[in-house]
Design an enzyme around this catalytic site. Structure first.
Site, mmCIF file in Angstrom:
data_model
loop_
_atom_site.group_PDB
_atom_site.id
_atom_site.type_symbol
_atom_site.label_atom_id
_atom_site.label_comp_id
_atom_site.label_asym_id
_atom_site.label_seq_id
_atom_site.Cartn_x
_atom_site.Cartn_y
_atom_site.Cartn_z
ATOM 1 N N LYS A 128 31.712 -20.439 -5.762
ATOM 2 C CA LYS A 128 31.441 -21.737 -5.163
ATOM 3 C C LYS A 128 32.171 -21.925 -3.834
ATOM 4 C CE LYS A 128 34.921 -24.245 -7.748
ATOM 5 N NZ LYS A 128 35.878 -24.723 -6.761
ATOM 6 N N THR A 129 33.385 -21.390 -3.766
ATOM 7 C CA THR A 129 34.117 -21.517 -2.505
ATOM 8 C C THR A 129 33.371 -20.763 -1.405
ATOM 9 O OG1 THR A 129 36.122 -21.529 -3.820
ATOM 10 C CG2 THR A 129 36.379 -21.334 -1.457
ATOM 11 N N ASP A 147 34.178 -30.484 -2.751
ATOM 12 C CA ASP A 147 34.545 -29.439 -3.706
ATOM 13 C C ASP A 147 35.048 -30.091 -5.000
ATOM 14 O OD1 ASP A 147 35.060 -26.968 -4.705
ATOM 15 O OD2 ASP A 147 36.934 -26.670 -3.619
ATOM 16 N N GLU A 148 34.971 -29.389 -6.110
ATOM 17 C CA GLU A 148 35.469 -29.908 -7.400
ATOM 18 C C GLU A 148 34.945 -31.314 -7.661
ATOM 19 O OE1 GLU A 148 36.977 -27.822 -9.229
ATOM 20 O OE2 GLU A 148 38.408 -26.626 -8.097
ATOM 21 N N GLN A 155 34.390 -27.888 -16.209
ATOM 22 C CA GLN A 155 35.757 -27.748 -15.723
ATOM 23 C C GLN A 155 36.374 -29.090 -15.350
ATOM 24 O OE1 GLN A 155 36.823 -24.252 -13.268
ATOM 25 N NE2 GLN A 155 34.642 -23.794 -13.281
ATOM 26 N N ARG A 205 39.899 -17.874 -15.989
ATOM 27 C CA ARG A 205 40.744 -17.433 -14.870
ATOM 28 C C ARG A 205 40.913 -15.917 -14.877
ATOM 29 N NH1 ARG A 205 39.387 -20.708 -11.973
ATOM 30 N NH2 ARG A 205 38.042 -21.254 -13.712
#
Length: 721
Positions: free
Chosen positions: A30-31, A216-217, A247, A594
DNA sequence: CGTTTTTGCCTTTTT
DNA sequence: GGCAAAAACG
């Protein structure tokens, strides 16, 4: 630039017209999508850098994004880019006077906020014992998260909170903030909403300016932030939000997963892109994480897949207590090191901060280099906050909170009585504490030693203020630390930590070299709350909370403390029931995803909490991982308490703590990893007492306890009665 | 007023 | 068991 992207990613990058919602699973790049999208917009000249707004939640994410955009476009770009709060501060500073502030307003931290509320409670004769200031603060913060100024808070139960005083205190709190020219974190968003709704021309300026908005997020935005984004996007409608409902782990901070669902409703013509191809983890890790999160209801639903074929199973280890757990992790790390894994690719992710302690102790004896991320932050140390308070007072004399903080450190002989006098005078004259003190001094109210000390204090501040433009920041701080006697105060103290504090002050002076002026430094202090040493180059194991791990990835991840009560955390379940449990499960999902290559999960049968031994059963989340993805490591807890040379005193404490029952459990655990229980047997469990076996499936055993009722427990934790 | 002693709370997560 | 705030003491 678009070459390395998959179809979905490319679609997210190229859909530049209209609203876009990107549902991006963990590890799906996504980044990369966000940064490429920005570069794409810039290189096709769809907008100038100054016309792009890119919002993130953490400073770390903001920095990373800036770096990657610079890398893609070959130059650093002056985008409007940063956290919600830093952008808020920037916009509010421009229009501070419209909000009754000046552009040099300060941003309070939690300590200041609590002090302010305490003062209000005292004034209002509200008993701070039965109604703790913290409670008020959290109610106020929740309101702010929802975009509610005091006059927007509607009646009903909300206003009944905290003995019905909440709304009144909120009102006074906001008034006091304004009086001392300050905001808190929530205000940085709330004030923007006020600004945009009460001054349409300001909204117009920004809504027209930002041709493109990227978030973002997104799953962690609260209502206030959501409203703010909608206002800003109202003109060009080019808003791109990237998030993952699985998340969402900040609902306790006011985040609303519902904002994702709302997005499609409020922007009906939105393009929705799902990123489901995972580039991070092995199939076992991915499958295990997916199985766990599948137990949540009300998900938008994504199916992550990977092209990777190989990979090890997840490894599960049961241990006796947290010391054994740390020992186990330490051994595994040493083994990994021998295989050539470097420490910086290893992380230990815990549910709560205190869990890091056992690992730190173990790593110190082993000589394994580690760093704790989060933890105690540089700017939260008392000596740094004191020094900053001095500087705040130099910058703005009306900062009463800073004044109160340092008026008596170093000791100037000011106690309750003198403080009271200053407050009374300040209130009646409508002066700041600084102003009132000046006034009282001029009137000769302070005699003898007291008068001398206060005179010097006021004089010093005035002199430093005059010099603040002539000196650079570091020089100014140096002068202040010297002349105020603040540094001398610590140098004279002979406690072990005093030397460290003097060191920290030195570090502060050094850090100041990087700032242009006092205002820039003060803003940095209040907005950048992360640990000082964040250099990723040194080879160290990373220790942090699951929350702090969001957005990061490591080759090897350890997830210790998977026990009922700790994870899922008892408080989350007690306070928010099923919703709380599901958030804990998302946290488990975040933790598991992660890991790139290897994932270790462990739980301890006993744990010392508040210096009391507590035994607990394995987390239900462990039971949610299919056996085909998980390997159980043998040995461990059965023989551990005797063989491993653990502290005798601790063992005695453990036995005493488990009151009578322990004689059985501490010594009589004579089983291998395979259990040989059978249905109908009477057993004993350390936490739940005696019971009878109802059913057995592998190591999971259903037991009807005499006291605790029906429970499912692991075979490792029961013994024949 | 300042120092020492006792209490009480804590450990969920943070911009 | 540790730390900060309150209370007790000098």
């Amino acid at each position: 630039m678009l070459a390395g992207l998959n179809d979905a990613q490319r679609m997210a990058v190229e859909a530049t017209q209209g609203p876009v919602l990107v549902l991006a699973g963990a590890g799906t790049g996504k980044t990369r999508v966000l940064t490429t999208r920005i570069a794409h917009i810039l290189m096709n000249k769809l907008a100038w850098p100054g016309e792009i707004l890119a919002v993130t939640f953490t400073n770390k994410a903001a920095r990373e994004m800036a770096e990657r955009v610079a890398l893609l476009t070959g130059a650093s770009q002056s985008l409007w880019q940063g956290t919600f709060h830093s952008i808020g501060a920037r916009i509010i500073r421009r229009h501070a006077e419209k909000l009754g502030l000046t552009s040099s307003f300060t941003i309070l931290d939690e300590d200041d906020q609590l002090r302010l509320i305490k003062a209000i409670l005292i004034e209002q004769n509200i008993d701070g014992k039965s109604l703790p200031p913290k409670l008020f603060l959290s109610v106020i913060q929740r309101w702010k998260d929802q975009g509610l100024t005091p006059d927007k808070v509607t009646g009903g139960q909300d206003t009944q909170q905290v003995g019905g005083h909440a709304l009144g205190v909120y009102r006074l709190y906001q008034a006091r903030l304004k009086a001392v020219n300050a905001t808190d974190f929530g205000d940085l968003i709330l004030h923007m909403l006020t600004l945009f709704t009460q001054f349409p021309e300001v909204l117009e300026e920004f809504a027209k300016r930002f041709k493109y908005i990227l978030v973002d997020e997104y799953q962690d935005t609260n209502v206030a932030q959501y409203l703010w984004l909608r206002l800003l996007a109202s003109y060009h409608q080019n808003i791109c939000c990237v998030g993952d409902d699985d998340q969402s782990i900040y609902s306790w901070r006011g985040a609303e997963v519902g904002n994702i669902l709302r997005f499609e409703r409020d922007f009906p013509d939105a393009t929705v892109v799902k990123l489901e191809c995972n580039y991070r983890s092995t199939p076992h890790i991915l499958a295990a994480a997916s199985s766990v999160i599948a137990n949540n209801r009300g998900r938008l639903g994504k199916t992550l897949w990977t092209q990777v074929k190989e990979g090890e199973k997840l490894q599960l280890k049961s241990l006796w207590d947290e010391t054994e757990e740390a020992r186990f992790v330490g051994e595994e790390i040493e083994q990994l090191q021998r295989k050539g894994v470097s420490l910086k690719d290893i992380a230990i992710l815990v549910r709560a901060g205190f869990q890091t302690r056992a690992f730190e102790e173990r790593f110190l004896t082993l000589g394994v280099a580690y760093r704790v991320i989060g933890g105690l932050r540089f700017y939260e140390r008392a000596e740094i906050r004191d020094a900053v308070a001095y500087l705040r007072l130099i910058a703005s004399p009306q900062d009463d909170l800073a004044f109160e903080r340092i008026i008596n450190s170093p000791k100037r002989g000011i106690g309750q009585a003198t403080m009271q006098q200053m407050h009374t005078s300040a209130r009646s004259l409508n002066f700041s504490l600084y102003g009132a003190t000046q006034h009282l001094l001029a009137g000769g109210e302070f005699k003898g030693k007291l008068g001398g000390a206060l005179g010097k204090f006021i004089g010093d501040l005035g002199r430093w203020r005059e010099k603040r433009d002539a000196l650079n920041l570091a020089e100014l701080t140096e002068l202040m630390l010297e002349e105020s006697g603040y540094r001398a105060m610590w140098q004279q103290e002979k406690t072990p930590e005093a030397a460290g504090r003097v060191e920290n002050l030195k570090e502060l002076v050094r850090a100041m070299g990087e700032f242009e002026n006092l205002a820039a430094f003060l803003e940095h202090v209040s907005l950048v709350t992360e640990a000082a040493n964040n250099d990723n180059n040194t080879d160290m194991v990373s220790l942090m909370t699951l929350h702090a791990a969001k957005g990061l990835e490591f080759d090897v991840v350890f997830l210790p403390g998977w026990e009922e009560g700790l994870f899922p955390h008892q408080r989350a379940v007690d306070e928010s029931g099923m919703k709380g449990l599901e958030e804990e499960r998302r946290l488990a999902y975040v933790g598991m995803t992660r890991a790139r290559k290897r994932l270790f999960i462990s739980h301890a049968a006993n744990r010392r909490i508040y210096n009391q031994w507590q035994s607990s059963i394995p987390s239900r989340f462990i039971g949610e991982i299919p056996e085909e993805h998980m390997e159980k490591l043998g040995g461990g807890m059965h023989s551990a308490p005797r063989q491993a040379g653990r502290n005798w005193k601790d063992e005695v404490a453990a036995i005493m703590a488990s009151a009578g029952a322990s004689a059985k459990t501490a010594t009589a655990a004579p089983r291998g990893s395979k259990n040989n229980f059978s249905k109908g047997q009477r057993i004993f469990h350390q936490k739940f007492g005696y019971g009878r076996i109802q059913a057995i499936s592998g190591d999971h055993i259903d037991i009807d306890f005499e006291k605790a009722g029906q429970k499912k427990v692991l075979a490792d934790f029961i013994a024949l009665a």
